[in-house]
Design an enzyme around this catalytic site. Structure first.
Site, PDB file in Angstrom:
ATOM      1  N   VAL A  72       0.839  -1.206   0.000  1.00  0.00           N
ATOM      2  CA  VAL A  72       0.000   0.000   0.000  1.00  0.00           C
ATOM      3  C   VAL A  72       0.870   1.250   0.000  1.00  0.00           C
ATOM      4  O   VAL A  72       1.973   1.251   0.554  1.00  0.00           O
ATOM      5  CB  VAL A  72      -0.907  -0.014   1.254  1.00  0.00           C
ATOM      6  CG1 VAL A  72      -1.678   1.278   1.403  1.00  0.00           C
ATOM      7  CG2 VAL A  72      -1.871  -1.169   1.172  1.00  0.00           C
ATOM      8  N   ASP A  87      -3.912   5.445 -13.482  1.00  0.00           N
ATOM      9  CA  ASP A  87      -3.900   4.252 -12.625  1.00  0.00           C
ATOM     10  C   ASP A  87      -5.179   3.436 -12.773  1.00  0.00           C
ATOM     11  O   ASP A  87      -5.139   2.197 -12.804  1.00  0.00           O
ATOM     12  CB  ASP A  87      -3.721   4.656 -11.147  1.00  0.00           C
ATOM     13  CG  ASP A  87      -2.356   5.298 -10.887  1.00  0.00           C
ATOM     14  OD1 ASP A  87      -1.659   5.640 -11.863  1.00  0.00           O
ATOM     15  OD2 ASP A  87      -1.991   5.454  -9.706  1.00  0.00           O
TER      16      ASP A  87
HETATM   17  C1  MEV Z   1       0.356   8.332  -9.319  1.00  0.00           C
HETATM   18  O1  MEV Z   1       0.425   6.936  -9.545  1.00  0.00           O
HETATM   19  C2  MEV Z   1       0.670   9.076 -10.571  1.00  0.00           C
HETATM   20  C3  MEV Z   1       0.549  10.586 -10.487  1.00  0.00           C
HETATM   21  O2  MEV Z   1       0.833  11.072 -11.804  1.00  0.00           O
HETATM   22  C4  MEV Z   1      -0.835  11.028 -10.073  1.00  0.00           C
HETATM   23  C5  MEV Z   1      -1.907  10.748 -11.130  1.00  0.00           C
HETATM   24  O3  MEV Z   1      -1.602  10.439 -12.293  1.00  0.00           O
HETATM   25  O4  MEV Z   1      -3.088  10.865 -10.752  1.00  0.00           O
HETATM   26  C6  MEV Z   1       1.559  11.188  -9.534  1.00  0.00           C
END
Ligand code: MEV
Length: 310
Positions: free
Chosen positions: A95, A145
């Site tokens: 996590v 994501d």
């Molecule tokens: C997080 O995994 C990646 C970031 O670019 C945030 C996002 O894309 O929402 C930091």
């Protein structure tokens, strides 16, 4: 909205974690990102409950329950149905490590709950509800994501168009995990503040990361090495203030041990780095571990969100 009381059916869904190959942070400002699903998954099992909703999980950060609760609420709204739920979460993804645990939890919850309520959401709808879940909990989030947790494989993400292009690429990566948990929300906010204070300096860095990502997509499609581009991307992420001493030490150690390129992956501030190591794999893994990180092979998973036998 109809209230369902029938208790018995169980549905289980799983979704993969991810590594961002290129474009983190810049993707929040509309630049593209390149992301790969990994063979570590979150499993969410749901059943109707008679009087109240309960969530159990092996997640160490109970903050992830906020994602689960919002994902459930969005599915209820979408299907105009609701009920109490027993939710059981098992995750193989560390996590707050930058490996997409919250997106995988959100997307697997959306599929499991929608199936339990006899809904038929398309992958596009699941990705969209997943993105809305992250936006709600984090304040700012790109669709990177949640798209990869939904579709799996390797994707070139164009956030403004919400366009996801599948890329076929062999990526012999090694992941280095610092063991430091961090908050994506806080890191995204730090970059926002840096940009607000220094727009003329930070905007070109963000656009530069976007250019690297476009170039990386073309090189991957031609079967070329992208290590050098990873190194440049890491430099720009350092300039945005999201690397840490430990991450950058591991990145440099991996390069010295023979990786063709290395960079932090995800939001930074701890979490993970990745090294591209077509050869010298054990030397690269050892070098990463010498920086107080756990190393593991990253195997790309072609499997996005899916139903499991409950
Ligand atoms: C997080 O995994 C990646 C970031 O670019 C945030 C996002 O894309 O929402 C930091």
């Amino acid at each position: 909205m109809s209230v369902i009381s029938q208790v018995s059916k169980k549905v289980e869904a799983s979704a993969p974690g991810k590594i961002i190959l290129f474009g983190e942070h810049a993707v929040v400002y509309g630049e593209p990102s390149l992301v790969a699903a990994i063979d570590k998954r979150v499993r969410v099992k749901v059943a109707r409950a008679s009087n109240k909703t309960r969530i159990r999980s092996n997640l160490s950060v109970k903050d992830d329950y906020r994602y689960v609760k919002k994902a459930v609420e969005l599915v209820f709204d979408n299907l105009s149905k609701k009920c109490h739920l027993d939710i059981d979460i098992k995750s193989e993804i560390p996590v707050a490590a930058g490996l997409g645990s919250s997106a995988a939890v959100s997307v697997a919850t959306i599929l499991a709950v929608s199936k339990l309520l006899d809904g038929e959401l398309t992958k596009k709808e699941i990705a969209e509800l997943g993105h809305r879940t992250e936006l709600y909990v984090q304040g700012a989030a790109s669709p990177t994501d949640t798209a990869i947790a939904t579709y799996g494989g390797v994707l070139y993400v164009q956030p403004k168009k919400k366009k996801y292009t599948r890329i076929n690429a062999a990526l012999p990566l090694i992941i280095g995990y610092t063991g430091i948990e961090r908050s994506t929300k806080v890191l995204v906010e730090n970059v926002r503040l840096l940009r607000e204070k220094n727009p003329a300096i930070v905007d070109p860095l963000i656009r530069g990361i976007g250019r690297i990502t476009k170039e990386a997509k073309m090189r991957l499609q031609r079967g070329e090495d992208v290590g050098e581009l990873m190194n440049i991307n890491h430099g720009l992420l350092e300039a945005l203030g999201v690397s840490t001493e430990q991450l950058s030490r591991a990145v440099h150690a991996a390069r010295q041990a023979g990786a063709t390129g290395a960079k932090l992956t995800g939001a930074g501030g701890g979490g993970c780095m990745i090294a591209l190591a077509p050869s010298n794999r054990s030397a690269v893994a050892e070098a990463i571990e010498g920086c107080n990180c756990r190393s593991f092979d990253s195997i790309i998973s072609t499997k996005g969100v899916r139903l499991e036998d409950a």
